[in-house]
Design a protein around this motif. Sequence first.
Motif, PDB file in Angstrom:
ATOM      1  N   CYS A 177       0.857  -1.180   0.000  1.00  0.00           N
ATOM      2  CA  CYS A 177       0.000   0.000   0.000  1.00  0.00           C
ATOM      3  C   CYS A 177       0.894   1.231   0.000  1.00  0.00           C
ATOM      4  O   CYS A 177       1.903   1.253   0.698  1.00  0.00           O
ATOM      5  CB  CYS A 177      -0.902  -0.023   1.239  1.00  0.00           C
ATOM      6  SG  CYS A 177      -2.011   1.393   1.366  1.00  0.00           S
ATOM      7  N   TYR A 211       0.268   4.004   1.234  1.00  0.00           N
ATOM      8  CA  TYR A 211       0.109   4.756   2.484  1.00  0.00           C
ATOM      9  C   TYR A 211       0.297   3.829   3.678  1.00  0.00           C
ATOM     10  O   TYR A 211      -0.519   2.943   3.903  1.00  0.00           O
ATOM     11  CB  TYR A 211      -1.288   5.395   2.529  1.00  0.00           C
ATOM     12  CG  TYR A 211      -1.651   6.111   1.241  1.00  0.00           C
ATOM     13  CD1 TYR A 211      -2.448   5.493   0.288  1.00  0.00           C
ATOM     14  CD2 TYR A 211      -1.156   7.390   0.967  1.00  0.00           C
ATOM     15  CE1 TYR A 211      -2.758   6.135  -0.908  1.00  0.00           C
ATOM     16  CE2 TYR A 211      -1.462   8.031  -0.225  1.00  0.00           C
ATOM     17  CZ  TYR A 211      -2.259   7.397  -1.157  1.00  0.00           C
ATOM     18  OH  TYR A 211      -2.558   8.020  -2.339  1.00  0.00           O
ATOM     19  N   PRO A 212       1.386   3.981   4.463  1.00  0.00           N
ATOM     20  CA  PRO A 212       1.609   3.102   5.620  1.00  0.00           C
ATOM     21  C   PRO A 212       0.451   3.156   6.610  1.00  0.00           C
ATOM     22  O   PRO A 212       0.119   2.152   7.231  1.00  0.00           O
ATOM     23  CB  PRO A 212       2.877   3.645   6.272  1.00  0.00           C
ATOM     24  CG  PRO A 212       3.436   4.644   5.347  1.00  0.00           C
ATOM     25  CD  PRO A 212       2.447   4.969   4.291  1.00  0.00           C
ATOM     26  N   TYR A 213      -0.141   4.307   6.767  1.00  0.00           N
ATOM     27  CA  TYR A 213      -1.345   4.457   7.571  1.00  0.00           C
ATOM     28  C   TYR A 213      -2.082   5.695   7.086  1.00  0.00           C
ATOM     29  O   TYR A 213      -1.518   6.502   6.348  1.00  0.00           O
ATOM     30  CB  TYR A 213      -1.030   4.552   9.076  1.00  0.00           C
ATOM     31  CG  TYR A 213      -0.090   5.679   9.463  1.00  0.00           C
ATOM     32  CD1 TYR A 213       1.271   5.443   9.619  1.00  0.00           C
ATOM     33  CD2 TYR A 213      -0.571   6.970   9.701  1.00  0.00           C
ATOM     34  CE1 TYR A 213       2.141   6.467   9.971  1.00  0.00           C
ATOM     35  CE2 TYR A 213       0.290   7.994  10.053  1.00  0.00           C
ATOM     36  CZ  TYR A 213       1.643   7.741  10.193  1.00  0.00           C
ATOM     37  OH  TYR A 213       2.497   8.759  10.536  1.00  0.00           O
ATOM     38  N   GLU A 247      -4.348   8.880   8.607  1.00  0.00           N
ATOM     39  CA  GLU A 247      -4.857   9.599   9.782  1.00  0.00           C
ATOM     40  C   GLU A 247      -5.779  10.696   9.304  1.00  0.00           C
ATOM     41  O   GLU A 247      -5.398  11.501   8.459  1.00  0.00           O
ATOM     42  CB  GLU A 247      -3.705  10.187  10.603  1.00  0.00           C
ATOM     43  CG  GLU A 247      -3.049   9.147  11.490  1.00  0.00           C
ATOM     44  CD  GLU A 247      -1.991   9.710  12.438  1.00  0.00           C
ATOM     45  OE1 GLU A 247      -1.574   8.933  13.308  1.00  0.00           O
ATOM     46  OE2 GLU A 247      -1.604  10.879  12.295  1.00  0.00           O
TER      47      GLU A 247
END
Lengths: 139, 117
Positions: free
Chosen positions: A104, A106-108, A110
Amino acid sequence: MSVNRLQQLKGHILPQNKITAMAGSASPLTTHVLNTATGVPGANMTLSLHRQDPLTSAWSLITTGITNADGRCPGLITTQMFTSGVYRLHFDTAQYWQSMEETCFYPYVEIVFTINDPGKKHHVPLLLSRFSYSTYRGS
Amino acid sequence: MMESCTLTTHVMNSVDGVPAARVALSLHRLEPPLMVWSLLSLGTTDEDGRCSGLAAREELGPGTYKLRFETGSYWESRGQTSLHPYVEVVFSISDHHQRIHLPLLMTRFSYSIYTGS
């Protein structure tokens, strides 16, 4: 029998509907993760809710959770705790894709949002693919 | 020597159907081993909603980066409130990335990010 009376009886004989409704409305803040690449809910994604202290700007953890088979995570926050302020929902997106053996970009994710009207319900969905995501104020 | 990666962005105001001009933004990198964010560059979108020179002075090697858009300030400057005080996008640059284009489409109550060409 009048419509009102019928509705009263329905309330008596279907108590589990009331309980379900109460449980469903327990959290004034809800989320919904959707995998737009495959067109299914984003299930088993870990996430956390944080609130920012207005004086120190420090973030404190309110709750952690994991989305269910429908991509939802009930019980994020109680009505009493849901006060005006700045909140953050953190989604472990890379871990989610990794569990499906995909990468992905985006690692995460928020999402930081401001709540000025905590008396109202707020719905923060996340629509996600490996290379894109979007969020909006839902209902 | 590793080839540098270029990074561009484009901010669009989807409510009014115009580029979002004069949006302040900043690029950060997550620095091991302490895993703290270090500021790489600052910028502002032009009349076309674009910002060049984000990585002019830095080689964007593999790592974790964050692009922060001061979207709340943008809507405020138009006399409007918004749901999101700012937008931060955290992304990974890997070896094979040469050009990353990260457009942001936004309204007062929503935004979307994608990586395109």
